[in-house]
Design a protein around this motif. Sequence first.
Motif, PDB file in Angstrom:
ATOM      1  N   ILE A   1       0.863  -1.187   0.000  1.00 20.45           N
ATOM      2  CA  ILE A   1       0.000   0.000   0.000  1.00 20.45           C
ATOM      3  C   ILE A   1       0.902   1.241   0.000  1.00 20.45           C
ATOM      4  CG2 ILE A   1      -1.857   1.239   1.181  1.00 20.45           C
ATOM      5  CD1 ILE A   1      -2.742  -1.495   0.207  1.00 20.45           C
TER       6      ILE A   1
ATOM      7  N   GLU B   1       0.304   4.301  -0.490  1.00 22.30           N
ATOM      8  CA  GLU B   1      -0.274   5.488   0.139  1.00 22.30           C
ATOM      9  C   GLU B   1       0.129   5.617   1.608  1.00 22.30           C
ATOM     10  OE1 GLU B   1      -3.454   4.040  -2.860  1.00 22.30           O
ATOM     11  OE2 GLU B   1      -1.941   3.160  -1.576  1.00 22.30           O
TER      12      GLU B   1
ATOM     13  N   CYS C   1      -8.475  -5.536   1.235  1.00 22.08           N
ATOM     14  CA  CYS C   1      -7.509  -4.447   1.017  1.00 22.08           C
ATOM     15  C   CYS C   1      -7.849  -3.707  -0.276  1.00 22.08           C
ATOM     16  CB  CYS C   1      -6.084  -5.009   0.914  1.00 22.08           C
ATOM     17  SG  CYS C   1      -5.481  -5.809   2.411  1.00 22.08           S
ATOM     18  N   GLN C   2      -8.200  -4.456  -1.305  1.00 24.27           N
ATOM     19  CA  GLN C   2      -8.521  -3.860  -2.598  1.00 24.27           C
ATOM     20  C   GLN C   2      -9.749  -2.952  -2.487  1.00 24.27           C
ATOM     21  OE1 GLN C   2      -7.832  -7.018  -1.864  1.00 24.27           O
ATOM     22  NE2 GLN C   2      -6.179  -7.670  -3.203  1.00 24.27           N
TER      23      GLN C   2
ATOM     24  N   ARG D   1      -8.884   0.249  -0.691  1.00 22.32           N
ATOM     25  CA  ARG D   1      -8.175   1.183  -1.577  1.00 22.32           C
ATOM     26  C   ARG D   1      -9.167   1.911  -2.480  1.00 22.32           C
ATOM     27  NH1 ARG D   1      -3.162  -0.984  -4.207  1.00 22.32           N
ATOM     28  NH2 ARG D   1      -2.014   0.439  -2.904  1.00 22.32           N
TER      29      ARG D   1
END
Length: 104
Positions: free
Chosen positions: A54, A56, A93-94, A97
């Motif tokens: 990740i 970010e 997680c996807q 995001r």
Amino acid sequence: MRYAILALVPLLSACSFSFMKFDNEPVVQAAYANGATKNKVIATGGKPDSEVSIPEIKGTCLNYTLRKDGETMPFYIAFDKSGNRKHYGYISCQDARVKGVFKQ
């Protein structure tokens, strides 16, 4: 008409709160804990289904699939580069995001 709306509330809330049955799962409890770290979560919850980078948050995110009473639920835990928990929730997680959870 207003009584029809009241009849729908229990049905809608049952769907909305179905994740609560997973709150006592070890990996969820490890994610909720104060000072949760990647090492502690994996030690408690076991190997995740997947791990993704990740950028970010300059860290990683673990995907788990929780199973109980014939039901499954996705659960993610994101960690910064030091391994400290930053985010978690009952999505992947996807999906986190896509929803902008990791934006600074």
